[in-house]
Design an enzyme around this catalytic site. Structure first.
Site, PDB file in Angstrom:
ATOM      1  CG  MET A   1      24.379  12.708   2.829  1.00 22.44           C
ATOM      2  SD  MET A   1      25.271  12.221   4.540  1.00 22.44           S
ATOM      3  CE  MET A   1      24.616  10.422   4.438  1.00 22.44           C
ATOM      4  CD  GLU A   2      30.447  11.498  -2.563  1.00 20.19           C
ATOM      5  OE1 GLU A   2      30.848  10.983  -3.518  1.00 20.19           O
ATOM      6  OE2 GLU A   2      30.748  12.591  -2.343  1.00 20.19           O
ATOM      7  CD1 TRP A   3      26.123   3.926  -2.158  1.00 18.64           C
ATOM      8  CD2 TRP A   3      26.683   3.873   0.327  1.00 18.64           C
ATOM      9  NE1 TRP A   3      24.941   3.563  -1.672  1.00 18.64           N
ATOM     10  CE2 TRP A   3      25.136   3.474  -0.220  1.00 18.64           C
ATOM     11  CE3 TRP A   3      26.956   3.989   1.460  1.00 18.64           C
ATOM     12  CZ2 TRP A   3      24.480   3.302   0.817  1.00 18.64           C
ATOM     13  CZ3 TRP A   3      25.989   3.893   2.410  1.00 18.64           C
ATOM     14  CH2 TRP A   3      24.578   3.336   2.135  1.00 18.64           C
TER      15      TRP A   3
END
Length: 262
Positions: free
Chosen positions: A146-148
């Site tokens: 989960m990361e931008w």
């Protein structure tokens, strides 16, 4: 003479019966190098909590790492690997199968990871991951990355924190039901803070922090793995490599493997 021959034959059969020709499981492999200190093309000056004070190190790979010599990497101190498998609901990493098979052959415990895509429902993404990643009991738990991704050419959507956490929950629960193991959450400092991920206390975390120890960046939030560089130099791997540590001793690592692989 017949009696002597019979005795010799019985001795050979008994000896053969003690030989185990089955392949060793990853959790039974020895740690070749404890607390390795890998070179780094862009090293950080660690004030405290230097990564080489940790006993167990590993790496993570995707299609960008090709022709990895896994036995050489293992001999240098790589004790585990995270391998990219899927992204969104329709992308499969072209080198996943090769990395998956060769790490197992080298006796390196490994886990598959999924890169989350914010323009596809979590349920569809979980189904895609399950369709492409074998349910291998010897593997470590699956990972949700989960990361931008502000440079994405197709999706730069940034949902609100409540939506992010809700979608994460859908994915995590579906994957856990299928593989029978609680997934690991990988994230970065900004994503962790933006989405208040400290609320996911029941999951093991793999935290990225390349400019300071996790306790400096994530406070007291517990972590199982720490990614401390993206510019490491690992024998057997070409170019810059991500390197990680397990947060614990060698004995703790063996215990964690026993509990999370079978």
């Amino acid at each position: 003479m017949r009696r002597l021959a019979a005795i010799l034959m019985l001795t050979l059969l008994c000896a053969c019966s003690t030989v185990d020709l089955s392949p060793l499981s990853p959790s039974s492999q020895t740690v070749t190098v404890r607390a390795p200190k890998f070179e780094d093309s862009k090293p950080h000056e660690w004030d405290s909590g230097a990564p080489w004070t940790y006993a167990i190190h590993g790496t993570d790979v995707s299609k960008y790492q090709t022709s990895v010599d896994w036995p050489t990497a293992r001999a240098s101190g790589i004790s585990f690997a995270f391998i990219k498998a899927t992204e969104g609901g329709d992308r499969f990493d072209e080198n996943f199968n090769e990395h998956w098979a060769r790490t197992r052959a080298a006796g390196i415990p490994r886990a598959a990871y999924h890169f989350f895509y914010f323009c596809t429902p979590a349920e569809a993404q979980a189904r895609w991951f399950i369709a492409n990643v074998p349910n291998d009991p010897s593997a470590m738990p699956p990972v949700l990355d989960m990361e931008w991704n502000p440079k994405s050419p197709t999706c730069r959507l940034r949902p609100d924190p409540a939506t992010v956490r809700s979608e994460m929950t859908v994915f995590l629960q579906m994957v856990e039901r299928h593989y029978g193991k609680k997934p690991i959450i990988y994230t970065s400092v900004d994503f962790f803070d933006d989405n208040q991920l400290a609320t996911f206390r029941d999951y093991p975390y793999w935290l990225r922090s390349v400019a300071g120890h996790p306790r400096e960046k994530y406070g007291s939030h517990p972590f199982t793995f720490w990614q401390y560089t993206g510019t490491g130099i690992v024998p057997g791997m070409t170019g810059k490599s991500d390197i990680n540590v397990f947060n614990g001793s060698e004995a703790a690592w063996r215990k964690w493997l026993r509990q999370n692989t079978r």
